[in-house]
Design a protein around this motif. Structure first.
Motif, PDB file in Angstrom:
ATOM      1  N   LEU A 279       7.596   9.947   3.134  1.00 40.85           N
ATOM      2  CA  LEU A 279       7.703  10.240   4.562  1.00 40.85           C
ATOM      3  C   LEU A 279       6.367   9.872   5.149  1.00 40.85           C
ATOM      4  O   LEU A 279       6.416   9.520   6.473  1.00 40.85           O
ATOM      5  CB  LEU A 279       7.719  11.738   4.955  1.00 40.85           C
ATOM      6  CG  LEU A 279       8.814  12.448   4.209  1.00 40.85           C
ATOM      7  CD1 LEU A 279       8.937  13.924   4.940  1.00 40.85           C
ATOM      8  CD2 LEU A 279      10.166  11.874   5.081  1.00 40.85           C
ATOM      9  N   GLY A 280       5.201   9.668   4.339  1.00 42.07           N
ATOM     10  CA  GLY A 280       4.182   8.742   5.013  1.00 42.07           C
ATOM     11  C   GLY A 280       3.201  10.029   5.669  1.00 42.07           C
ATOM     12  O   GLY A 280       3.501  11.270   5.337  1.00 42.07           O
ATOM     13  N   SER A 281       1.914   9.693   5.809  1.00 40.14           N
ATOM     14  CA  SER A 281       0.828  10.420   6.158  1.00 40.14           C
ATOM     15  C   SER A 281       0.667  10.280   7.784  1.00 40.14           C
ATOM     16  O   SER A 281      -0.566  10.736   8.145  1.00 40.14           O
ATOM     17  CB  SER A 281      -0.240  10.213   5.573  1.00 40.14           C
ATOM     18  OG  SER A 281      -0.380  10.353   4.101  1.00 40.14           O
ATOM     19  N   SER A 282       1.592  10.119   8.738  1.00 40.34           N
ATOM     20  CA  SER A 282       1.460   9.959   9.968  1.00 40.34           C
ATOM     21  C   SER A 282       1.623  11.193  10.607  1.00 40.34           C
ATOM     22  O   SER A 282       1.910  12.549   9.904  1.00 40.34           O
ATOM     23  CB  SER A 282       2.586   8.931  10.594  1.00 40.34           C
ATOM     24  OG  SER A 282       3.815   9.590  10.457  1.00 40.34           O
ATOM     25  N   LEU A 283       1.048  11.331  11.806  1.00 36.51           N
ATOM     26  CA  LEU A 283       1.234  12.738  12.497  1.00 36.51           C
ATOM     27  C   LEU A 283       2.526  13.049  12.544  1.00 36.51           C
ATOM     28  O   LEU A 283       2.888  14.296  12.403  1.00 36.51           O
ATOM     29  CB  LEU A 283       0.736  12.427  14.008  1.00 36.51           C
ATOM     30  CG  LEU A 283       0.589  13.735  14.939  1.00 36.51           C
ATOM     31  CD1 LEU A 283      -0.423  14.727  14.314  1.00 36.51           C
ATOM     32  CD2 LEU A 283       0.327  13.326  16.535  1.00 36.51           C
ATOM     33  N   GLN A 284       3.691  12.076  13.010  1.00 40.58           N
ATOM     34  CA  GLN A 284       5.037  12.699  12.908  1.00 40.58           C
ATOM     35  C   GLN A 284       5.456  12.947  11.731  1.00 40.58           C
ATOM     36  O   GLN A 284       6.466  13.924  11.382  1.00 40.58           O
ATOM     37  CB  GLN A 284       5.800  11.268  13.239  1.00 40.58           C
ATOM     38  CG  GLN A 284       5.749  10.949  14.823  1.00 40.58           C
ATOM     39  CD  GLN A 284       4.467  10.222  15.067  1.00 40.58           C
ATOM     40  OE1 GLN A 284       3.648   9.644  14.065  1.00 40.58           O
ATOM     41  NE2 GLN A 284       4.052   9.859  16.271  1.00 40.58           N
ATOM     42  N   PRO A 605     -10.435   0.718   6.882  1.00 40.44           N
ATOM     43  CA  PRO A 605     -10.165   1.935   6.432  1.00 40.44           C
ATOM     44  C   PRO A 605      -8.288   1.888   6.296  1.00 40.44           C
ATOM     45  O   PRO A 605      -7.830   0.940   6.378  1.00 40.44           O
ATOM     46  CB  PRO A 605     -10.335   2.844   7.414  1.00 40.44           C
ATOM     47  CG  PRO A 605     -10.298   2.052   8.724  1.00 40.44           C
ATOM     48  CD  PRO A 605     -10.930   1.054   8.624  1.00 40.44           C
ATOM     49  N   SER A 606      -7.871   2.986   5.763  1.00 42.52           N
ATOM     50  CA  SER A 606      -6.311   3.052   5.455  1.00 42.52           C
ATOM     51  C   SER A 606      -5.599   2.777   6.863  1.00 42.52           C
ATOM     52  O   SER A 606      -6.173   2.394   7.809  1.00 42.52           O
ATOM     53  CB  SER A 606      -6.195   4.216   4.823  1.00 42.52           C
ATOM     54  OG  SER A 606      -4.851   4.080   4.302  1.00 42.52           O
ATOM     55  N   HIS A 607      -4.317   2.824   6.566  1.00 40.32           N
ATOM     56  CA  HIS A 607      -3.460   2.592   7.785  1.00 40.32           C
ATOM     57  C   HIS A 607      -3.705   3.401   9.056  1.00 40.32           C
ATOM     58  O   HIS A 607      -4.213   4.600   8.928  1.00 40.32           O
ATOM     59  CB  HIS A 607      -1.859   2.828   7.381  1.00 40.32           C
ATOM     60  CG  HIS A 607      -1.667   1.874   6.213  1.00 40.32           C
ATOM     61  ND1 HIS A 607      -0.807   0.900   6.085  1.00 40.32           N
ATOM     62  CD2 HIS A 607      -2.114   2.090   4.822  1.00 40.32           C
ATOM     63  CE1 HIS A 607      -0.576   0.345   4.955  1.00 40.32           C
ATOM     64  NE2 HIS A 607      -1.417   0.881   4.207  1.00 40.32           N
ATOM     65  N   PRO A 608      -3.848   2.786  10.220  1.00 40.79           N
ATOM     66  CA  PRO A 608      -4.464   3.553  11.249  1.00 40.79           C
ATOM     67  C   PRO A 608      -3.585   4.907  11.798  1.00 40.79           C
ATOM     68  O   PRO A 608      -4.115   5.588  12.459  1.00 40.79           O
ATOM     69  CB  PRO A 608      -4.281   2.456  12.355  1.00 40.79           C
ATOM     70  CG  PRO A 608      -3.216   1.734  11.934  1.00 40.79           C
ATOM     71  CD  PRO A 608      -3.422   1.484  10.348  1.00 40.79           C
ATOM     72  N   TRP A 609      -2.417   5.013  11.550  1.00 37.84           N
ATOM     73  CA  TRP A 609      -1.637   6.134  11.784  1.00 37.84           C
ATOM     74  C   TRP A 609      -2.036   7.533  10.875  1.00 37.84           C
ATOM     75  O   TRP A 609      -1.276   8.523  11.015  1.00 37.84           O
ATOM     76  CB  TRP A 609      -0.147   6.041  12.126  1.00 37.84           C
ATOM     77  CG  TRP A 609       0.311   5.625  10.585  1.00 37.84           C
ATOM     78  CD1 TRP A 609       0.926   6.466   9.801  1.00 37.84           C
ATOM     79  CD2 TRP A 609       0.674   4.304  10.244  1.00 37.84           C
ATOM     80  NE1 TRP A 609       1.443   5.966   8.545  1.00 37.84           N
ATOM     81  CE2 TRP A 609       1.522   4.551   8.811  1.00 37.84           C
ATOM     82  CE3 TRP A 609       0.563   3.167  10.726  1.00 37.84           C
ATOM     83  CZ2 TRP A 609       1.534   3.383   8.119  1.00 37.84           C
ATOM     84  CZ3 TRP A 609       0.920   2.000   9.872  1.00 37.84           C
ATOM     85  CH2 TRP A 609       1.610   2.204   8.796  1.00 37.84           C
ATOM     86  N   THR A 610      -2.744   7.327   9.557  1.00 35.51           N
ATOM     87  CA  THR A 610      -2.860   8.480   8.767  1.00 35.51           C
ATOM     88  C   THR A 610      -3.859   9.337   9.083  1.00 35.51           C
ATOM     89  O   THR A 610      -4.868   8.795   9.950  1.00 35.51           O
ATOM     90  CB  THR A 610      -3.071   7.817   7.356  1.00 35.51           C
ATOM     91  OG1 THR A 610      -4.543   7.307   7.475  1.00 35.51           O
ATOM     92  CG2 THR A 610      -2.038   6.753   6.849  1.00 35.51           C
ATOM     93  N   ALA A 611      -3.629  10.606   8.838  1.00 37.54           N
ATOM     94  CA  ALA A 611      -4.818  11.624   9.180  1.00 37.54           C
ATOM     95  C   ALA A 611      -6.324  11.208   8.525  1.00 37.54           C
ATOM     96  O   ALA A 611      -7.087  11.404   9.400  1.00 37.54           O
ATOM     97  CB  ALA A 611      -4.334  12.744   8.468  1.00 37.54           C
ATOM     98  N   ALA A 612      -6.429  10.711   7.506  1.00 35.26           N
ATOM     99  CA  ALA A 612      -7.741  10.483   6.920  1.00 35.26           C
ATOM    100  C   ALA A 612      -8.339   8.911   7.755  1.00 35.26           C
ATOM    101  O   ALA A 612      -9.630   8.791   7.526  1.00 35.26           O
ATOM    102  CB  ALA A 612      -7.550  10.118   5.407  1.00 35.26           C
ATOM    103  N   ALA A 613      -7.590   8.323   8.247  1.00 31.57           N
ATOM    104  CA  ALA A 613      -8.168   7.144   8.793  1.00 31.57           C
ATOM    105  C   ALA A 613      -7.845   6.850  10.387  1.00 31.57           C
ATOM    106  O   ALA A 613      -8.790   6.073  10.881  1.00 31.57           O
ATOM    107  CB  ALA A 613      -7.429   5.860   8.281  1.00 31.57           C
ATOM    108  N   SER A 614      -7.330   7.597  11.127  1.00 37.10           N
ATOM    109  CA  SER A 614      -6.854   7.105  12.615  1.00 37.10           C
ATOM    110  C   SER A 614      -8.027   7.588  13.353  1.00 37.10           C
ATOM    111  O   SER A 614      -8.308   6.718  14.453  1.00 37.10           O
ATOM    112  CB  SER A 614      -5.876   8.123  13.100  1.00 37.10           C
ATOM    113  OG  SER A 614      -6.107   9.754  12.928  1.00 37.10           O
ATOM    114  N   HIS A 615      -8.996   8.198  13.009  1.00 38.34           N
ATOM    115  CA  HIS A 615     -10.312   8.603  13.984  1.00 38.34           C
ATOM    116  C   HIS A 615     -11.228   7.338  13.676  1.00 38.34           C
ATOM    117  O   HIS A 615     -12.304   7.237  14.127  1.00 38.34           O
ATOM    118  CB  HIS A 615     -10.920   9.802  13.430  1.00 38.34           C
ATOM    119  CG  HIS A 615     -11.248  10.135  12.126  1.00 38.34           C
ATOM    120  ND1 HIS A 615     -10.864   9.770  10.953  1.00 38.34           N
ATOM    121  CD2 HIS A 615     -12.465  10.328  11.602  1.00 38.34           C
ATOM    122  CE1 HIS A 615     -11.144   9.723   9.864  1.00 38.34           C
ATOM    123  NE2 HIS A 615     -12.479  10.437  10.281  1.00 38.34           N
TER     124      HIS A 615
END
Length: 1015
Positions: A279-284, A605-615
């Motif tokens: 499902l990925g690590s995005s907010l959605q 950093p990792s993919h921009p929508w992931t919790a560990a990288a979006s900030h």
């Protein structure tokens, strides 16, 4: 005191209360999950997104809930109007969430800087003793007031709504289910609509407003006084003092619920990691996973309430739910391995976990008067277990046991809970108890294998093939390395992080390789470098000597472990470089605590929508990076076009220019975007030079071709676009499937700003045209041709390249002939004129005109013509004497590729081939492939690998050459099929190569041959 006397003085809950209070609790659950999501993101901006920081915030949140439940049971006998108190608590929750929590978070930032800031070096998360206690203390202080109030709400409403013995399980279940269904709606609404629409701060405010609405609704019920029933205080005191007598006894449900809560949160940690693979690590994705788990809890609570009619029935049901949890977990793990696209496996586990709460309350509560204190105690014990499960699961168990060991432990634990319930809660027939216990002990036979299909899966639906060479579960993500097509594919949570070349592989075109060169070439005398995100270490594979120190900040230690574990397979080992220092930490948290400055900061950093990288894609992070640059330092930011839509690209450009005075956008490959920014225009040095031939940067023109937009063009591109901030982080709220840019759309978007529309006259446009043709950038090639005087020497060359790229080779040759007639002294035009006739020149069958023009060539161009003749006659020793002249050719020269092939030929075709000469030839080929990956180079690589007796290189060269032949639609299919069959024969003779890899390449070539046969 008899139960009948107690019922005589009881009040009857009104129908209005039975409607309003569950609705209130539903809305309260909605607001509560909004807070949980919002606060986690707010704290991450201060403490970072390391597993320590995130888990401690969650633990503080749950500790407040448990403490609130534990505290309220002491005061419940004194409360005549529990609903009114509940309304007051909802108001306190709203006010403290909107005012107190943000203030304490801001104070936490100040405290962290004061206590641990000004470090001389970039600190790792494990290098600051006691920092975890600071995180935990600040989180608990910030969340104490609202979460303690939240934890007290369920016992208060239970105090009002439960009026008879038989109502205990059903009405407690009704409240619990209502609250959890509200949380389900809140999780979906927050991640899918509220947070993306109004931003982080207003999301918190919206939840606070909801608390006020809940309080107002509750006050419509609170006018009814809940009378203290006769004997109520004595019954309450007895319930509160219930001790652990010798089993079986109902009070043993409390430690069982503690363990059940631990197992439930352990499952949540485990399944969040598992499902992030698909499902990925995005907010959605997080919202969907959270809603699924909460939905299962709510349904389970509703069903459990229906069975909580009396104590004995509830005990039996409790045992069944624990058995069901074990079976559901085992089955879900099995099916997620078979069908990785399915993410519903965790819902049944949550269902059985949710059913335990009303059952446990009913087991503990003997009478109606016991319901509220029983609910409080069960809630407090269960929450304490949940804290332990989250801490142990996230920090210790899942990383240590990996997926297969963790699911095994979870299944065993649920089975042991069922056995414990049989022996601790009820006195069943001994034979039955022993039989069921022995049956449940059969869970020991459950020994699952690693979920290999799941580990290969990705939410981006990328190639799942390849052998798993490394697999581990870290604190924040799972890390997998696949041996794929001769490369090492690094993935975290199923998302691609890097593609690393193995020792035998040919070079691959990758924009990631350009990050360091652009940083170094943009800033003279770069000595100190910071790299955000290690990935596969590709950025550091070609570090120049002038760089003295490199700090790498990586959030997941397993990523570094994966690189160490596979270092024997890769061409370059960046971690062996003494200049490289790896720091395990969140980049923002680490920069927040150091005063060190860098000449260049490269952020990938990792993919921009992931919790560990979006900030790490917001204005605040870029401002932080700017503060840690030296006066003339540069900031380099990686991006992929498939991660954003048009508006997001415009916003990102606007954000970069909002922080930095000047910036440029490069596009070294179709998918990669690289922003290079500096503090001031007068301090910025446009990249130039030929310092990185290993990545294809041989001339300043190579960089100019990669330039997509300069500073003023970027300002026009981003004009009016909203800035990406911590509060309105569109990178985090726009998922990967939200309509990403296609390559064609990116071309159209950047076309009006293309610097090739006004090319610098100092650069050689003919070489730029050849580079664009090689990249397949037909539109940009047309732009360059349109901006070049067609009557100039370069105009003829550029237009000839354009015509050849369009497939009109005859018109291209006519253009070259016209240009040579107009500019007879042009060495480039002369060589391009005679190049199609080189073979006939070697055979002595060329026309007099061609022979005459060839005789006028000088220096390295002349060496190519003479070398071609010598090679056709197999006169390798004489060809060797031309090697120095051939080496003088520059990549600007149209004969450079032919010169390289001649240098390779005499080294590999000589009758007495030496291993050293063959290795030299392979090095020449690989450097040429980095600049111009022509199919003929891969054919030469096969021959040289055979000459060098390097079977591993032969296999990878065969793969690259065969794949190139198959992909070239201009070639004749029967001829390609014959060539592929010959390559398979070459493969069969490579006995010293990896058998699995040989078989893999052979199978792929056979598939290509079959497809060609069907055309």
């Amino acid at each position: 005191m008899s139960t009948s006397l107690l019922r005589t003085n009881a009040t009857v809950t009104s129908a209005w209360a039975l409607v309003v209070l569950p609705v209130c609790f539903l809305l309260s659950g909605f607001a509560g999950i909004v807070y949980q999501i919002g606060w986690a993101r707010q704290f991450a901006l201060v403490f970072g997104t390391t597993e320590v920081a995130v888990t401690l915030v969650l633990a503080a949140y749950m500790a407040g809930l448990g403490l609130g439940a534990w505290l309220v049971q002491r005061f419940l006998p004194l409360i005549d109007r529990p609903v009114r108190v509940y309304a007051v608590l909802e108001l306190i929750i709203g006010v403290s969430a909107a005012v107190l929590v943000p203030a304490v978070i801001a104070g936490s930032d100040w405290l962290q800087r004061t206590w641990a800031g000004h470090q001389p070096e970039l600190p790792g998360s494990n290098q600051l003793g006691g920092i975890s206690f600071v995180y935990a203390g600040c989180a608990f202080v910030a969340l104490a007031v609202p979460t303690i109030c939240m934890g007290a709400t369920l016992p208060l409403l239970t105090r009002h709504i439960v009026q008879s013995d038989r109502q205990t399980g059903s009405r407690v279940g009704l409240l619990f289910a209502s609250n959890t269904f509200g949380a389900v709606a809140g999780a979906l609404a927050t991640t899918g609509w509220i947070l993306p629409t109004v931003g982080l701060t207003r999301t918190i405010w919206s939840a606070a407003i909801l608390n006020v609405i809940v309080a107002a609704l509750a006050l419509t019920v609170s006018q009814t006084k809940t009378r203290r029933r006769t004997g109520f205080a004595a019954a309450w005191a007895a319930a509160s003092r219930a001790s652990f007598s010798r089993p079986p006894a109902p009070t043993w449900i409390l430690p069982l619920m503690l363990l059940s809560g631990a197992v439930a949160l352990f499952h949540e940690v485990l399944w969040t990691r598992l499902l992030s693979q698909v499902l990925g690590s995005s907010l959605q994705a997080f919202g969907l996973m959270l809603a699924g788990a909460l939905g299962g809890l709510a349904l389970g609570a509703a069903v459990g309430a229906a069975f909580a009619r009396d104590r004995r029935t509830s005990i039996v049901a409790f045992v069944v739910t624990e058995i069901g949890c074990a079976v559901a977990a085992a089955a879900a793990y099995h099916f997620i391995g078979l069908r990785p696209a399915s993410g519903l496996g965790a819902v049944p586990i949550a269902f059985f976990s949710g059913a335990t709460f009303p059952l446990a309350v009913r087991i503990l509560a003997k009478r109606a008067e016991d319901a509220a204190p029983a609910a409080a105690r069960v809630y407090a014990w269960n929450t304490l277990g949940a804290i332990l499960g989250a801490l142990l699961g996230g920090f210790v168990l899942v990383p240590a046991l990996r997926f297969e060991g963790s699911i095994q432990l979870a299944v065993w634990s649920s089975a042991l809970l069922a056995i414990g319930a049989i022996w601790l809660l009820v006195r069943p027939p001994r034979l039955l108890a022993i039989s069921v216990s022995v049956l449940l002990l059969g869970a020991v036979a459950f020994r699952p294998a690693p979920p290999t299909e799941l580990l290969r899966a990705s939410p981006l639906n990328i190639d799942p093939s390849g052998r798993i060479l490394y697999y581990a579960v870290g604190g924040s993500s799972s890390v997998v390395v696949l041996g794929q097509n001769g490369t090492l594919a690094f993935r975290t949570n199923g998302l691609p992080e890097a593609v690393v070349e193995t020792k035998a592989a040919a070079p691959h075109v990758s924009g990631e390789k350009w990050l360091l060169p652009l940083a170094v070439l943009s800033r003279a005398n770069t000595e100190d470098l910071l790299l955000v995100g290690y990935g596969g270490g590709v950025v550091l594979e070609d570090v120049p000597d002038n760089i003295k120190h490199i700090d790498v900040v990586e959030i997941e230690p397993r990523v570094v472990d994966a690189n160490v574990a596979t270092r024997g397979l890769r061409k370059n080992e960046p971690l062996a470089d003494a200049r490289v220092r790896v720091v395990i930490n969140d980049a923002r948290s680490a920069l927040n605590l150091t005063q060190r400055r860098y000449d260049a900061i490269v952020s990938q950093p990792s993919h921009p929508w992931t919790a560990a990288a979006s900030h790490l894609y917001t204005r605040e992070f870029m401002s932080q990076a700017r503060e840690h640059l030296t006066n003339n330092g540069v900031f380099v930011q990686w991006m992929n076009v498939s991660f954003m839509d048009e508006s997001l690209l415009r916003s990102f450009a606007a954000t970069v220019l909002d922080v930095f005075a000047d910036a440029r956008l490069y596009r070294p490959d179709p998918y990669t975007l690289i922003f290079v920014a500096s503090k001031g225009i007068e301090q910025y040095q446009p990249p130039a030079g030929n310092a990185f031939p290993a990545v294809g940067i041989n001339t300043p023109e190579d960089i100019l071709v990669a330039l997509a937009a300069e500073g003023q063009a970027l300002r026009r591109l981003s004009k009016g676009a909203p800035i990406i901030t911590d509060d309105r982080n569109r990178m985090a709220t726009v998922g990967p499937q939200a309509g990403s840019l296609t390559l064609e759309a990116t071309d159209r978007l950047l076309a009006p700003f293309d610097p090739l529309r006004v090319p610098n006259p100092a650069f050689q446009r003919s070489y730029m045209a050849r580079r664009l043709a090689m990249q397949g950038a037909h539109e940009r090639l047309s732009v360059l041709a349109g901006a070049t005087d067609p009557q100039s020497q370069m105009g003829y060359e550029v237009n000839a390249v354009r015509l050849a790229t369009d497939g009109d080779s005859d018109a291209a040759q006519d253009m070259i002939q016209q240009g040579l007639a107009r500019y007879p002294q042009s060495e480039d035009l002369r060589y391009e004129y005679i190049q199609p006739w080189l073979t006939r020149l070697a055979r002595g069958t060329a026309t007099k005109e061609i022979t005459t023009q060839a005789s006028k060539l000088t220096h390295s161009a002349d060496a190519v013509v003479r070398g071609t003749v010598l090679a056709s006659q197999l006169r390798w020793d004489e060809l060797r004497t031309l090697d120095d002249s051939l080496a003088e050719a520059s990549w600007r020269d149209p004969w450079k590729l032919d010169a390289v092939l001649l240098q390779v030929q005499w080294r590999c075709e000589h009758a007495n081939v030496h291993r050293q000469r063959a290795d030299e030839a392979l090095a020449l080929i690989d450097q040429a492939i980095s600049a111009q990956p022509a199919i003929v180079l891969y054919a030469s690589r096969v021959q040289c690998a055979l000459a060098a007796k390097r079977p591993d290189v032969v296999v990878e060269s065969v793969w690259e050459y065969g794949h190139g032949l198959f992909s070239d639609s201009s070639l004749d299919p029967p001829q390609v099929r014959d060539a592929l069959q010959q390559l398979m024969q070459v493969l069969s003779r490579q006995t010293g190569a990896d058998r699995a890899r040989v078989q893999e390449v052979r199978q792929r070539l056979q598939e290509d041959v079959q497809e060609l046969g069907n055309r």
